[in-house]
Design a protein around this motif. Structure first.
Motif, PDB file in Angstrom:
ATOM      1  N   ARG A 367      -0.077  -5.012  -0.609  1.00 27.95           N
ATOM      2  CA  ARG A 367      -1.179  -5.308   0.152  1.00 27.95           C
ATOM      3  C   ARG A 367      -0.750  -6.675   0.800  1.00 27.95           C
ATOM      4  NH1 ARG A 367      -2.705  -0.273   0.825  1.00 27.95           N
ATOM      5  NH2 ARG A 367      -3.386   0.665  -0.868  1.00 27.95           N
ATOM      6  N   GLU A 368      -1.257  -6.880   2.041  1.00 30.79           N
ATOM      7  CA  GLU A 368      -1.107  -8.077   2.466  1.00 30.79           C
ATOM      8  C   GLU A 368      -1.609  -9.303   1.719  1.00 30.79           C
ATOM      9  OE1 GLU A 368      -2.058  -9.843   7.112  1.00 30.79           O
ATOM     10  OE2 GLU A 368      -3.692  -8.421   6.121  1.00 30.79           O
ATOM     11  N   GLY A 369      -0.764 -10.398   1.678  1.00 35.12           N
ATOM     12  CA  GLY A 369      -1.125 -11.515   0.859  1.00 35.12           C
ATOM     13  C   GLY A 369      -0.693 -11.246  -0.588  1.00 35.12           C
ATOM     14  N   GLY A 389       5.220  -3.346   8.454  1.00 33.18           N
ATOM     15  CA  GLY A 389       4.654  -4.546   7.849  1.00 33.18           C
ATOM     16  C   GLY A 389       5.785  -5.570   8.027  1.00 33.18           C
ATOM     17  N   GLY A 391       7.071  -9.291   6.087  1.00 37.75           N
ATOM     18  CA  GLY A 391       6.979  -9.985   4.947  1.00 37.75           C
ATOM     19  C   GLY A 391       8.259 -10.716   4.512  1.00 37.75           C
ATOM     20  N   ALA A 420       4.078  -9.403   1.102  1.00 42.28           N
ATOM     21  CA  ALA A 420       3.505  -8.874   2.079  1.00 42.28           C
ATOM     22  C   ALA A 420       2.834 -10.083   3.212  1.00 42.28           C
ATOM     23  CB  ALA A 420       2.331  -7.931   2.404  1.00 42.28           C
ATOM     24  N   VAL A 422       2.010 -10.357   6.930  1.00 47.12           N
ATOM     25  CA  VAL A 422       1.525  -9.528   8.036  1.00 47.12           C
ATOM     26  C   VAL A 422       1.247  -8.258   7.944  1.00 47.12           C
ATOM     27  CG1 VAL A 422       0.904  -9.323  10.530  1.00 47.12           C
ATOM     28  CG2 VAL A 422       2.326 -11.525   9.761  1.00 47.12           C
ATOM     29  N   GLY A 423       0.083  -7.769   7.538  1.00 47.10           N
ATOM     30  CA  GLY A 423      -0.162  -6.360   7.207  1.00 47.10           C
ATOM     31  C   GLY A 423       0.259  -5.964   5.847  1.00 47.10           C
ATOM     32  N   ASP A 424      -0.144  -4.714   5.550  1.00 51.13           N
ATOM     33  CA  ASP A 424       0.505  -4.286   4.021  1.00 51.13           C
ATOM     34  C   ASP A 424       2.098  -3.896   4.463  1.00 51.13           C
ATOM     35  OD1 ASP A 424      -1.916  -4.271   3.198  1.00 51.13           O
ATOM     36  OD2 ASP A 424      -2.177  -1.977   3.305  1.00 51.13           O
ATOM     37  N   LEU A 425       2.755  -4.125   3.478  1.00 49.04           N
ATOM     38  CA  LEU A 425       4.242  -4.088   3.496  1.00 49.04           C
ATOM     39  C   LEU A 425       4.820  -2.734   2.902  1.00 49.04           C
ATOM     40  CD1 LEU A 425       6.766  -5.630   4.507  1.00 49.04           C
ATOM     41  CD2 LEU A 425       7.172  -6.555   2.207  1.00 49.04           C
TER      42      LEU A 425
END
Length: 450
Positions: A367-369, A389, A391, A420, A422-425
């Motif tokens: 998940r992003e972040g 994504g 990352g 990740a 930007v966006g989900d990886l």
């Protein structure tokens, strides 16, 4: 202060293939709250406990494999006590009480109430903790149980047979475990209650019993010697040997949503996922499809159809309560799908080559972040292909940017992680080597400070 101990266990076999050892039934978001939002049994229970008019301290007693699911779903103040190994409900309750007494400073005279974390019941069921506390503090009995007033002569539950009387609590005369229907009917005529696994007692009473098995000065020592406790249920190890037992009754909705025929009664939708059901030829059919493949269901009634990465189940609803032996015969030893604190993964393929080499392919969604643990593997190498994504991947402390199309080779023994940005990886991971087991992982910590 009431110390409420919630037992969270179960291996997930009765709701296979949707549940498994890491995604047990209590974490499945198949129910709805008052606002129509999807919630799990655990989330529903915590909402009801929060509405009780009492000062309640909550402890969740569970195993390590469920820790992430609990932390992800349950917010607020509670203590988490993890079993070093699965040893049934008696040692799990003893461990939770040792934590209260040795680590958190609870008083010997405090009330402890033990409940399953996955009961499906009315608010009045949870409000009854106040009555249980009053019965314990009045010294009516050393151990006070709560029983459910039966609605039909079921052979699935144990029965509490109380002494005759008008007022509650009452003394318990005896127990009968899972009788046949005729015996159940006779027990109900005598005022017997379903045993719903709710126990109340003073903390000092239970720690005194525990001292017969294990004497420790600290909770850390107690936990390190956990294997010395008897591997037995609380009913058999404690309740049946107690000399002073009382009971209070609860009249209201109460269900064990542990089988497909009971769970589907409370599900808001008949279908989930990529599913087409022929309404002209199907009646009372629930279908769940987590595979992403198209599914068509026709010509069946009173059935459940479930497809996940762990397997496929097609069963009549009543028969689904008795599939444990069949599930044990076919289920994989490792979960094929798992939700984690950083996202989720699913196993796509597994194969063995003529020379003994093995390959296992997984889809990771970070998940992003979020980031994976900084980790290494002794026996396997991995190849990561980024599908979607943007990352970062770190190999032995060297960071590189990745995006769709990036390929990363990870030799065995090399510390690595990914996050990740930007966006989900989305990553396709191919594990390769002669030994591919879930336990081959050395977690070093988090590489990026959060």
């Amino acid at each position: 202060m009431i110390h409420l101990v919630l037992l969270s266990g179960g291996s997930g076999t009765r709701l296979w293939p949707l549940s498994n050892s890491t995604r047990s039934k209590q974490f499945l978001k198949v129910l709805r709250d008052a606002n129509g939002n999807h919630v799990s049994m655990v989330q529903r229970v915590f909402g009801q406990i929060g509405s009780v008019d009492a000062d309640i301290d909550i402890t969740i007693a569970t195993c390590a494999s469920q820790e992430e699911s609990i932390r992800r779903q349950v917010e607020g103040d509670y203590a988490l006590v993890l079993e070093p190994e699965r040893r049934d409900t008696a040692p799990a309750i003893m461990l939770a009480c040792a934590n209260l007494a040795l680590q958190r400073g609870a008083g010997e005279g405090d009330t402890v109430i033990v409940m399953p974390i996955d009961s499906y019941a009315d608010q009045a069921y949870y409000d009854s903790v106040v009555r249980l506390d009053e019965a314990v503090q009045s010294d009516f009995a050393e151990l006070v149980l709560m029983g459910v007033e039966p609605t039909y002569p079921s052979g699935k539950y144990g029965y509490i047979v109380p002494a005759a009387g008008e007022a509650w609590p009452r003394r318990v005369e005896r127990f009968t475990e899972k009788p046949d229907e005729g015996t159940a009917r006779e027990l109900i005529s005598q005022g017997a209650l379903w045993n719903c696994g709710v126990f109340a007692f003073r903390l000092g009473w239970l720690t005194g019993l525990t001292g017969k098995y294990l004497e420790c000065g600290t909770f850390e020592e107690f936990r390190s010697r956990y294997s010395e406790l008897p591997k037995n249920s609380f009913d058999y190890e404690v309740v049946e040997r107690a000399s002073s037992i009382g009971a209070v009754s609860y009249a209201g909705e109460w269900k064990d949503l542990g089988t497909w025929n009971t769970l589907t009664d409370e599900m808001a939708e008949f279908t989930s996922g990529r599913v087409i059901v022929d309404s002209k030829t199907c009646e009372n059919v629930h279908v769940i499809n987590e595979t992403g493949f198209p599914m068509v269901v026709a010509g069946i009634s009173d059935s459940v159809v479930v497809a996940t990465p762990d397997g496929i189940l097609v069963s009549g609803k009543e028969a689904s309560a008795n599939i444990k032996a069949e599930v044990n015969a076919v289920a994989e030893s490792r979960p094929m799908y798992e939700q984690r604190s950083w996202g989720e993964y699913r196993v796509i393929d597994s194969c063995v080559f003529p020379d003994g080499a093995k390959a296992l392919t997984k889809e990771l969604i970070i998940r992003e972040g979020c980031q994976l643990d900084y980790q290494r593997h002794t026996y396997r190498g991995e190849v990561w292909t980024v599908i979607s994504g943007t990352g970062e991947v770190v190999l032995d402390r060297l960071v590189q940017q990745v995006r769709a199309g990036s390929v990363v080779q990870i030799p065995s023994g090399t510390p690595h992680s990914a996050r990740a940005v930007v966006g989900d990886l989305h990553v396709i991971e191919v594990q390769h080597g002669e030994i591919l087991v879930k336990e081959d992982i050395d977690r070093i910590g988090l590489f990026w400070n959060e």
